[in-house]
Design a protein around this motif. Structure first.
Motif, PDB file in Angstrom:
ATOM      1  N   MET A   1       0.852  -1.167   0.000  1.00 62.45           N
ATOM      2  CA  MET A   1       0.000   0.000   0.000  1.00 62.45           C
ATOM      3  C   MET A   1       0.897   1.230   0.000  1.00 62.45           C
ATOM      4  N   ASP A   2       0.606   2.152  -0.920  1.00 62.41           N
ATOM      5  CA  ASP A   2       1.433   3.350  -0.980  1.00 62.41           C
ATOM      6  C   ASP A   2       0.900   4.429  -0.031  1.00 62.41           C
ATOM      7  N   LYS A   3       1.602   5.545   0.001  1.00 67.49           N
ATOM      8  CA  LYS A   3       1.285   6.627   0.945  1.00 67.49           C
ATOM      9  C   LYS A   3      -0.133   7.172   0.738  1.00 67.49           C
ATOM     10  N   THR A   4      -0.529   7.359  -0.505  1.00 69.44           N
ATOM     11  CA  THR A   4      -1.868   7.877  -0.793  1.00 69.44           C
ATOM     12  C   THR A   4      -2.931   6.897  -0.330  1.00 69.44           C
ATOM     13  N   ASP A   5      -2.730   5.612  -0.599  1.00 68.72           N
ATOM     14  CA  ASP A   5      -3.679   4.591  -0.155  1.00 68.72           C
ATOM     15  C   ASP A   5      -3.795   4.586   1.362  1.00 68.72           C
ATOM     16  N   ARG A   6      -2.668   4.702   2.048  1.00 70.79           N
ATOM     17  CA  ARG A   6      -2.676   4.743   3.521  1.00 70.79           C
ATOM     18  C   ARG A   6      -3.459   5.950   4.023  1.00 70.79           C
ATOM     19  N   THR A   7      -3.250   7.077   3.378  1.00 75.74           N
ATOM     20  CA  THR A   7      -3.947   8.304   3.766  1.00 75.74           C
ATOM     21  C   THR A   7      -5.453   8.124   3.621  1.00 75.74           C
ATOM     22  N   VAL A   8      -5.886   7.577   2.489  1.00 78.58           N
ATOM     23  CA  VAL A   8      -7.320   7.366   2.263  1.00 78.58           C
ATOM     24  C   VAL A   8      -7.880   6.411   3.311  1.00 78.58           C
ATOM     25  N   THR A   9      -7.189   5.324   3.566  1.00 80.56           N
ATOM     26  CA  THR A   9      -7.651   4.367   4.568  1.00 80.56           C
ATOM     27  C   THR A   9      -7.766   5.018   5.937  1.00 80.56           C
ATOM     28  N   GLU A  10      -6.751   5.763   6.343  1.00 77.10           N
ATOM     29  CA  GLU A  10      -6.790   6.447   7.640  1.00 77.10           C
ATOM     30  C   GLU A  10      -7.957   7.423   7.710  1.00 77.10           C
ATOM     31  N   ASN A  11      -8.185   8.148   6.620  1.00 76.90           N
ATOM     32  CA  ASN A  11      -9.271   9.124   6.601  1.00 76.90           C
ATOM     33  C   ASN A  11     -10.645   8.452   6.638  1.00 76.90           C
ATOM     34  N   VAL A  12     -10.793   7.344   5.921  1.00 79.96           N
ATOM     35  CA  VAL A  12     -12.058   6.605   5.963  1.00 79.96           C
ATOM     36  C   VAL A  12     -12.315   6.115   7.382  1.00 79.96           C
ATOM     37  N   LEU A  13     -11.315   5.528   8.006  1.00 79.69           N
ATOM     38  CA  LEU A  13     -11.483   5.019   9.373  1.00 79.69           C
ATOM     39  C   LEU A  13     -11.791   6.154  10.349  1.00 79.69           C
ATOM     40  N   ARG A  14     -11.140   7.288  10.187  1.00 78.46           N
ATOM     41  CA  ARG A  14     -11.395   8.445  11.052  1.00 78.46           C
ATOM     42  C   ARG A  14     -12.834   8.933  10.882  1.00 78.46           C
ATOM     43  N   GLN A  15     -13.264   9.058   9.629  1.00 77.73           N
ATOM     44  CA  GLN A  15     -14.619   9.530   9.372  1.00 77.73           C
ATOM     45  C   GLN A  15     -15.668   8.526   9.840  1.00 77.73           C
ATOM     46  N   MET A  16     -15.363   7.239   9.765  1.00 83.95           N
ATOM     47  CA  MET A  16     -16.269   6.220  10.304  1.00 83.95           C
ATOM     48  C   MET A  16     -16.455   6.446  11.802  1.00 83.95           C
ATOM     49  N   SER A  17     -15.363   6.715  12.486  1.00 81.47           N
ATOM     50  CA  SER A  17     -15.413   6.955  13.932  1.00 81.47           C
ATOM     51  C   SER A  17     -16.235   8.206  14.246  1.00 81.47           C
TER      52      SER A  17
END
Length: 74
Positions: A1-17
């Motif tokens: 997973m590249d940096k952009t993918d990690r960023t999107v995943t982190e943001n999705v998880l944050r917004q889910m919370s």
């Protein structure tokens, strides 16, 4: 997973919370199985359409899911 993918995943998880939405409910809202959503979060391979649906389900802008948090104040 590249940096952009990690960023999107982190943001999705944050917004889910923030939205109080669990993985099963989000998967249903975006017409994915929980397993498929988990895979996308793990691999970081979202389609543009999916990000739009996720943003809608989480009541945020798609840009918030793409935004880098670099340089943000801690």
């Amino acid at each position: 997973m590249d940096k952009t993918d990690r960023t999107v995943t982190e943001n999705v998880l944050r917004q889910m919370s923030v939205a109080g939405v669990n993985l099963d409910d989000l998967a249903t809202a975006v017409s994915l199985t929980p397993r498929a959503l988990t895979r996308r979060l793990t691999v970081g391979s979202f389609k543009v359409r999916e990000l739009g649906l996720i943003a809608h389900a989480l009541d945020c802008r798609t840009a918030e899911l793409l935004a880098s948090n670099e340089g943000a104040a801690a």
